[in-house]
Scaffold this motif. Structure first.
Motif, PDB file in Angstrom:
ATOM      1  N   GLU A   1      -0.133   2.621 -16.001  1.00  0.00           N
ATOM      2  CA  GLU A   1      -0.874   1.372 -16.141  1.00  0.00           C
ATOM      3  C   GLU A   1      -2.068   1.498 -17.080  1.00  0.00           C
ATOM      4  OE1 GLU A   1       0.203  -0.873 -11.980  1.00  0.00           O
ATOM      5  OE2 GLU A   1      -1.584   0.386 -11.971  1.00  0.00           O
ATOM      6  N   ILE A   2      -3.186   2.081 -16.627  1.00  0.00           N
ATOM      7  CA  ILE A   2      -4.430   1.938 -17.395  1.00  0.00           C
ATOM      8  C   ILE A   2      -5.075   3.244 -17.820  1.00  0.00           C
ATOM      9  CG2 ILE A   2      -4.898  -0.253 -16.223  1.00  0.00           C
ATOM     10  CD1 ILE A   2      -7.094   1.280 -14.638  1.00  0.00           C
ATOM     11  N   GLY A   3      -4.454   4.392 -17.539  1.00  0.00           N
ATOM     12  CA  GLY A   3      -5.079   5.677 -17.837  1.00  0.00           C
ATOM     13  C   GLY A   3      -4.842   6.176 -19.243  1.00  0.00           C
ATOM     14  N   PRO A   4      -5.441   7.317 -19.604  1.00  0.00           N
ATOM     15  CA  PRO A   4      -5.376   7.826 -20.988  1.00  0.00           C
ATOM     16  C   PRO A   4      -4.093   8.558 -21.333  1.00  0.00           C
ATOM     17  CG  PRO A   4      -6.730   9.274 -19.656  1.00  0.00           C
ATOM     18  CD  PRO A   4      -6.364   8.102 -18.770  1.00  0.00           C
ATOM     19  N   LEU A   5      -3.266   8.879 -20.335  1.00  0.00           N
ATOM     20  CA  LEU A   5      -2.010   9.576 -20.582  1.00  0.00           C
ATOM     21  C   LEU A   5      -0.829   8.713 -20.174  1.00  0.00           C
ATOM     22  CD1 LEU A   5      -2.745  13.184 -19.222  1.00  0.00           C
ATOM     23  CD2 LEU A   5      -2.677  12.455 -21.623  1.00  0.00           C
ATOM     24  N   SER A   6       0.265   8.848 -20.894  1.00  0.00           N
ATOM     25  CA  SER A   6       1.531   8.248 -20.493  1.00  0.00           C
ATOM     26  C   SER A   6       2.639   9.218 -20.869  1.00  0.00           C
ATOM     27  CB  SER A   6       1.751   6.889 -21.165  1.00  0.00           C
ATOM     28  OG  SER A   6       1.735   7.026 -22.579  1.00  0.00           O
ATOM     29  N   PHE A   7       3.760   9.134 -20.174  1.00  0.00           N
ATOM     30  CA  PHE A   7       4.863  10.032 -20.501  1.00  0.00           C
ATOM     31  C   PHE A   7       5.452   9.666 -21.859  1.00  0.00           C
ATOM     32  CE2 PHE A   7       5.016  10.693 -15.831  1.00  0.00           C
ATOM     33  CZ  PHE A   7       4.922  12.081 -15.841  1.00  0.00           C
ATOM     34  N   ASP A   8       5.747  10.691 -22.632  1.00  0.00           N
ATOM     35  CA  ASP A   8       6.393  10.503 -23.923  1.00  0.00           C
ATOM     36  C   ASP A   8       7.903  10.588 -23.692  1.00  0.00           C
ATOM     37  OD1 ASP A   8       7.414  10.562 -26.488  1.00  0.00           O
ATOM     38  OD2 ASP A   8       5.803  11.816 -27.276  1.00  0.00           O
ATOM     39  N   PHE A   9       8.550   9.443 -23.545  1.00  0.00           N
ATOM     40  CA  PHE A   9       9.958   9.416 -23.188  1.00  0.00           C
ATOM     41  C   PHE A   9      10.855   9.922 -24.317  1.00  0.00           C
ATOM     42  CE2 PHE A   9       7.900   5.990 -20.717  1.00  0.00           C
ATOM     43  CZ  PHE A   9       8.060   6.548 -19.456  1.00  0.00           C
ATOM     44  N   ASP A  10      10.348   9.889 -25.535  1.00  0.00           N
ATOM     45  CA  ASP A  10      11.151  10.349 -26.669  1.00  0.00           C
ATOM     46  C   ASP A  10      11.246  11.865 -26.721  1.00  0.00           C
ATOM     47  OD1 ASP A  10      11.642   7.772 -27.538  1.00  0.00           O
ATOM     48  OD2 ASP A  10       9.844   7.706 -28.793  1.00  0.00           O
TER      49      ASP A  10
ATOM     50  N   PRO B   1       0.828  -1.208   0.000  1.00  0.00           N
ATOM     51  CA  PRO B   1       0.000   0.000   0.000  1.00  0.00           C
ATOM     52  C   PRO B   1       0.863   1.259   0.000  1.00  0.00           C
ATOM     53  CG  PRO B   1       0.114  -0.926   2.204  1.00  0.00           C
ATOM     54  CD  PRO B   1       0.827  -1.895   1.303  1.00  0.00           C
ATOM     55  N   GLY B   2       0.361   2.293  -0.652  1.00  0.00           N
ATOM     56  CA  GLY B   2       1.065   3.561  -0.667  1.00  0.00           C
ATOM     57  C   GLY B   2       1.458   4.050  -2.036  1.00  0.00           C
ATOM     58  N   CYS B   3       1.132   3.306  -3.103  1.00  0.00           N
ATOM     59  CA  CYS B   3       1.470   3.760  -4.453  1.00  0.00           C
ATOM     60  C   CYS B   3       0.359   4.654  -5.000  1.00  0.00           C
ATOM     61  CB  CYS B   3       1.718   2.575  -5.377  1.00  0.00           C
ATOM     62  SG  CYS B   3       3.266   1.701  -5.003  1.00  0.00           S
ATOM     63  N   SER B   4       0.749   5.779  -5.541  1.00  0.00           N
ATOM     64  CA  SER B   4      -0.194   6.815  -5.935  1.00  0.00           C
ATOM     65  C   SER B   4      -1.112   6.386  -7.067  1.00  0.00           C
ATOM     66  CB  SER B   4       0.576   8.065  -6.374  1.00  0.00           C
ATOM     67  OG  SER B   4      -0.280   9.011  -6.972  1.00  0.00           O
ATOM     68  N   ALA B   5      -2.326   6.949  -7.042  1.00  0.00           N
ATOM     69  CA  ALA B   5      -3.269   6.738  -8.134  1.00  0.00           C
ATOM     70  C   ALA B   5      -2.703   7.256  -9.446  1.00  0.00           C
ATOM     71  CB  ALA B   5      -4.595   7.447  -7.825  1.00  0.00           C
ATOM     72  N   PHE B   6      -1.858   8.294  -9.370  1.00  0.00           N
ATOM     73  CA  PHE B   6      -1.242   8.836 -10.586  1.00  0.00           C
ATOM     74  C   PHE B   6      -0.374   7.786 -11.261  1.00  0.00           C
ATOM     75  CE2 PHE B   6       2.233  11.190 -12.707  1.00  0.00           C
ATOM     76  CZ  PHE B   6       1.483  11.930 -13.610  1.00  0.00           C
ATOM     77  N   SER B   7       0.253   6.915 -10.466  1.00  0.00           N
ATOM     78  CA  SER B   7       1.054   5.836 -11.035  1.00  0.00           C
ATOM     79  C   SER B   7       0.174   4.897 -11.836  1.00  0.00           C
ATOM     80  CB  SER B   7       1.779   5.068  -9.921  1.00  0.00           C
ATOM     81  OG  SER B   7       2.640   4.094 -10.457  1.00  0.00           O
TER      82      SER B   7
ATOM     83  N   PRO C   1       8.840  17.250 -18.646  1.00  0.00           N
ATOM     84  CA  PRO C   1       8.188  15.994 -19.046  1.00  0.00           C
ATOM     85  C   PRO C   1       6.968  16.281 -19.914  1.00  0.00           C
ATOM     86  CG  PRO C   1       8.590  16.070 -16.672  1.00  0.00           C
ATOM     87  CD  PRO C   1       8.815  17.452 -17.194  1.00  0.00           C
ATOM     88  N   THR C   2       6.769  15.457 -20.926  1.00  0.00           N
ATOM     89  CA  THR C   2       5.609  15.624 -21.808  1.00  0.00           C
ATOM     90  C   THR C   2       4.809  14.330 -21.856  1.00  0.00           C
ATOM     91  OG1 THR C   2       6.889  14.978 -23.762  1.00  0.00           O
ATOM     92  CG2 THR C   2       6.783  17.330 -23.238  1.00  0.00           C
ATOM     93  N   PHE C   3       3.527  14.491 -22.213  1.00  0.00           N
ATOM     94  CA  PHE C   3       2.621  13.356 -22.277  1.00  0.00           C
ATOM     95  C   PHE C   3       2.246  13.016 -23.704  1.00  0.00           C
ATOM     96  CE2 PHE C   3       1.542  15.089 -18.015  1.00  0.00           C
ATOM     97  CZ  PHE C   3       1.747  13.947 -17.268  1.00  0.00           C
ATOM     98  N   LYS C   4       1.827  11.771 -23.883  1.00  0.00           N
ATOM     99  CA  LYS C   4       1.172  11.340 -25.106  1.00  0.00           C
ATOM    100  C   LYS C   4      -0.052  10.525 -24.707  1.00  0.00           C
ATOM    101  CE  LYS C   4       4.054   7.181 -25.588  1.00  0.00           C
ATOM    102  NZ  LYS C   4       4.986   6.440 -26.480  1.00  0.00           N
TER     103      LYS C   4
ATOM    104  N   TYR D   1      13.867   4.242 -14.191  1.00  0.00           N
ATOM    105  CA  TYR D   1      14.196   5.504 -14.840  1.00  0.00           C
ATOM    106  C   TYR D   1      12.956   6.129 -15.493  1.00  0.00           C
ATOM    107  CZ  TYR D   1      18.889   3.590 -14.236  1.00  0.00           C
ATOM    108  OH  TYR D   1      20.032   3.041 -13.698  1.00  0.00           O
ATOM    109  N   ASN D   2      11.985   5.302 -15.851  1.00  0.00           N
ATOM    110  CA  ASN D   2      10.738   5.845 -16.389  1.00  0.00           C
ATOM    111  C   ASN D   2       9.966   6.633 -15.346  1.00  0.00           C
ATOM    112  OD1 ASN D   2      11.285   4.623 -18.810  1.00  0.00           O
ATOM    113  ND2 ASN D   2       9.754   3.012 -18.612  1.00  0.00           N
TER     114      ASN D   2
END
Length: 461
Positions: free
Chosen positions: A101-110, A90-96, A117-120, A332-333
């Protein structure tokens, strides 16, 4: 004997009016904590989905303030299911859970830089077909906080009760969703909390608690169910995946007599074998055994759920990196989440209450958290009898909660096999194996059981 006083009609009307006013004031207090977010730092333009953030107070005098992200279904919010998602720990953020995991945004590592930081968009987001509430629970997770130090003392049962209270209050503030089919979902350590919450919802519905919830079932990924057994299965799993030799496995099994958690320190043969097992697996990231661990981590205290092998990261050292090393590591992600969520502009955009948290961390290993539920098997057994639909999925490369442990407790339920093991496919490729189990001949009593490597990313911390 004195004659009891009988309230006059005017007094009764005043009390009734006051009660209504009190209910309205409480309702407005909930509503005032909601904010619609149309743009976010790191995403260009307006968000192509409806995002709401807010706080819901639970516990004595609403001492605990649970923060949430709510994203409406991109298909049909009115008709699609409502899902409450709990990230593990327990203790991992909902943002994680939302971004990794399952949300509509993810970080664009490229395109992301260390300072920006930018999203895709995530084409596989569950919000394509469902309304999802991502809640920072228990208190001390993500942006959730308590107004008193006492509020931070939490247990499994307290956390489940507070999350149930959160959901009831959230539905009171979102009446448009109270008729939607409701599913409670989560992964990893949420396997302890989700069945308890589902049981509370079921009991509340049967007792006539308002608002009634249209509960249909629950979803769990690589769930902690019987913590001792789940962790004990790591040794057989390591052997099955050829992480340790047959000779070492047989020796460990014999010398430890199949018990790898509660070990007698005087049993030197067992202790030595377990040290050798550790030597074979310590460089492997246990959340995904095909990946390496990071050399930057420091071991957490023995017995902590959020040990280094699970987290695979150390925030201070990650943020001290001047650049991401060439050798990739999953941790690192996570650098971008720390940079983004601790940015003052971001927190203003999310309407985070100023001064309520010292520093955002993806997984909080310093929670004042006490285990008091050591098995949820009976919850599963009872909920299956009630006819709720259940989906259990496991990644077969996750050694934190090995799939063979999950298989073992499901098998112990002695359910009828409706469809035996068979492969399932994604874009023509075999993604894993699945089976369907029934409590009775009723099609509503379905417990699908999936296992596959492609699901590993969903079950990782």
């Amino acid at each position: 004997m004195a004659t009891p006083l009988t309230p006059n009609p005017a007094y009764k009307c005043m009390i009734k009016l006051f009660s209504r006013v009190l209910v309205i004031v409480i309702f407005l207090a909930i509503v005032e904590s909601q904010s619609i977010i149309e743009t976010l730092p790191g995403y260009s333009g307006s968000l192509p989905f409806k995002l709401e953030t807010g706080y819901i107070g639970v516990g004595d005098l609403d001492d605990v303030q649970l923060f949430y992200y709510f994203i409406e279904s991109e298909r049909s919010p009115r008709d699609d299911p409502l899902v409450l998602w709990l990230t593990g720990g327990p203790g991992c953020s909902a943002f994680s859970g939302l971004v990794y995991e399952i949300g509509p945004l993810s970080f664009d590592f490229d395109t992301s830089s260390r300072d920006s930081p930018t999203f895709k968009l995530n084409p596989f987001s569950w919000t394509k077909v469902a309304n999802i509430i991502f809640v920072d629970a228990p208190v001390g997770t993500g942006f959730s906080y308590a107004r008193s130090w006492e509020g931070y003392s939490i247990t499994d049962t307290i956390s489940a009760a507070q999350t149930y209270s959160f959901l009831r209050k959230w539905l009171l503030a979102h009446l448009a969703f109270h008729k939607n089919q409701l599913y409670i979902a989560g992964d990893s350590y949420s396997g302890i909390l989700v069945p308890i919450i589902v049981q509370k919802i079921s009991d509340g519905n049967e007792a006539g608690v308002k608002p009634a919830m249209n509960l249909q079932g629950y979803v769990l990924g690589n769930p902690t169910t019987i913590p001792h057994d789940d962790y004990n299965y790591r040794i057989p799993f390591a052997y099955m995946k050829a992480l340790i030799s047959q000779k070492l496995y047989e020796s460990t099994k014999t010398n430890c007599k199949g018990e790898y958690i509660n070990v007698d320190p005087k049993n030197t043969l067992c202790v030595n074998d377990l040290h050798n097992v550790t030597d074979c697996t310590q460089k492997i990231y246990t959340g995904q055994i095909l990946e390496p661990t990071c050399s930057l981590t420091y071991p957490k205290p023995v017995g902590s759920k959020l040990d280094a092998s699970v987290l695979g990261e150390d925030a201070i050292h990650l943020l001290s990196l001047t650049r991401v090393p060439e050798l990739w590591c999953r941790s690192y992600n996570y650098i971008f989440s720390y940079i983004w969520a601790n940015n003052e502009t971001v927190q203003r955009a999310l309407h985070i209450r100023e001064g309520t948290i010292r520093e955002w961390v993806r997984c909080n290993a310093s929670l004042s958290y006490t285990d008091d539920v050591f098995s949820t098997l009976e919850y599963h057994r009872n909920l299956i009898k009630k006819g709720y639909r259940i989906l259990i999925y496991s990644g077969d490369h996750d050694m934190v909660i090995p799939h063979i442990s999950t298989y073992a407790w499901i098998e112990s339920l002695n359910l009828t096999i409706a469809t035996n093991w068979e492969p399932w496919f994604v874009d023509g490729q075999i993604a894993g194996e699945r089976a369907t189990l029934l409590q009775s001949t009723s099609l509503r009593n379905v417990l699908p059981w999936l296992i596959g490597g492609l699901l590993t990313i969903l079950s990782s911390q």
